[in-house]
Design a protein around this motif. Structure first.
Motif: not given
Length: 389
Positions: A242-250, A299-303, A371-374
């Motif tokens: 999520q810090d890298l921009g992923w949505d919670p479900l993926p 830690p080095t992976a981004q893609a 962290i995204e809260a409601p």
């Protein structure tokens, strides 16, 4: 009870494998999927990630540190009542966690109470299984521990769906109901008497002899070091993605990908452990090395593609090392001392389980994690000092 000269390598042992399958799913499947709750706890209690990570770490440490108690009770009373009692404690801890109003409540309910229940279930079940098999022990261990992989695949997205629909409190109530099934797992266990038992003495004599057993002590230190890094992806991977921009479900689904690979690794390793001639410890060394390499590359992976490949590699190799790790122990200490031997190993390696997740946060970048809260965003406080990558 009639004493047998050798383990039967089957018979009721396959029912013990079935019990261990579901028991491992309901203990470590839940622990591995707990990263889904990690994000919710940070947002709900407005706490730093390092403090929240202690919930799972305390649970793992209590489960392992309390294992000698479960082993000693199983030696005296048999594994069935001990495991059934552990199921009640594990469920009660999750139930009380759903009512928590602070992190301290979660430390006590999930960490201490559920952890104590897990301590009374995991070690006695695997020790009982070890006594039923000799020639096919690695395969039996591999099949039993595939419950972890299957449940991790199912539980991570399931828990995220439950959180989305019932919030984290309702989700914990349902996890409590799942944990009650540990009682059924315990009911399937049937103690086995071996002729070797008469020569090893009681729990006190066994522990004393093991503490003077050089190979056993060295093996325990090695497993403690392995345990320090073993659970880190299952605690922090969702938050990291999520810090890298992923949505919670993926992000939760990637844990499921690792779990499927873990499942394949356990079965393959269990089969190889019995099929390949030579010491099983050689396979353990191979899988441990590959697990460490995959962890070091995370830690080095981004893609996205690279992260998926690493998740598959980590899942397979970390899953593969588990059945052979438990199969080596009876060869070192004998089946007569397996209850106490496995309990001591779990207790000592709890040091690694306790420190692994919090230490991994200290080298992360919590100032970047939001962290995204409601209805709001809660940035975690910036930590000064040499803790950045």
């Amino acid at each position: 009870m009639v004493r047998r000269a050798e383990p039967p390598d089957g018979g009721w042992g396959w029912m013990v494998v079935l019990s261990a399958f579901f028991q491992s799913a309901l203990v470590f499947g839940v622990l591995r999927s707990f990263g889904v709750f990690f994000v919710e706890f940070v947002a709900a209690f407005e706490e730093q990630a390092a403090r929240v990570s202690w919930i799972a770490s305390i649970g793992i440490a209590v489960q392992q540190f309390g294992s000698p108690i479960g082993s000693a009770l199983s030696t005296k009373l048999g594994p069935r009542p001990v495991v059934m009692t552990g199921g009640v404690l594990a469920a009660l801890g999750m139930l009380l966690a759903s009512l928590a109003t602070s992190l301290t409540h979660l430390y006590l309910s999930i960490g201490l109470l559920s952890g104590s229940g897990w301590a009374l279930t995991f070690t006695p079940t695997l020790a009982c299984l070890s006594r039923y098999f000799s020639q096919r022990r690695s395969l039996a261990m591999g099949l039993a521990l595939t419950g972890v992989g299957i449940s991790s695949f199912a539980f991570a997205p399931l828990f995220q769906w439950l959180i989305n629909n019932y919030a984290w409190r309702g989700a914990l109530l349902l996890v409590s109901a799942l944990s009650l099934h540990l009682m059924a797992c315990g009911a399937l266990l049937r103690p086995l008497a071996l002729t070797e038992d008469t020569a090893v003495g009681g729990p006190g004599a066994q522990i004393t002899s093991l503490l003077h057993h050089g190979p056993f002590l060295r093996y325990t230190v090695a497993l403690t070091l392995i345990n320090t890094g073993y659970f880190i992806p299952y605690v922090h991977l969702v938050a990291h993605l999520q810090d890298l921009g992923w949505d919670p479900l993926p992000a939760a689904f990637l844990l499921s990908v690792a779990a499927v690979s873990d499942l394949v690794g356990r079965v393959a390793s269990g089969w190889l452990g019995d099929a390949v001639p030579g010491p099983v410890a050689r396979l353990l060394m191979l899988w441990t090395t590959l697990t460490g390499v995959s962890l070091a590359l995370f830690p080095t992976a981004q893609a996205s593609t690279t992260l998926v490949v690493l998740a598959v590699a980590y899942g397979f190799t970390s899953g593969a090392l588990t059945p052979v790790a438990f199969s080596v122990l009876p060869e070192l200490v004998g089946t007569g001392r397996i209850y106490c031997g496995l309990g001591l190993v779990q207790m000592i390696e709890s040091i690694g389980g306790l420190l692994g997740a919090p230490l991994s946060v200290s080298t992360s970048r919590p100032q970047d994690l939001v962290i995204e809260a409601p209805d709001t965003k809660i940035p975690l406080p910036k930590e000064e000092g040499p803790g950045e990558d």
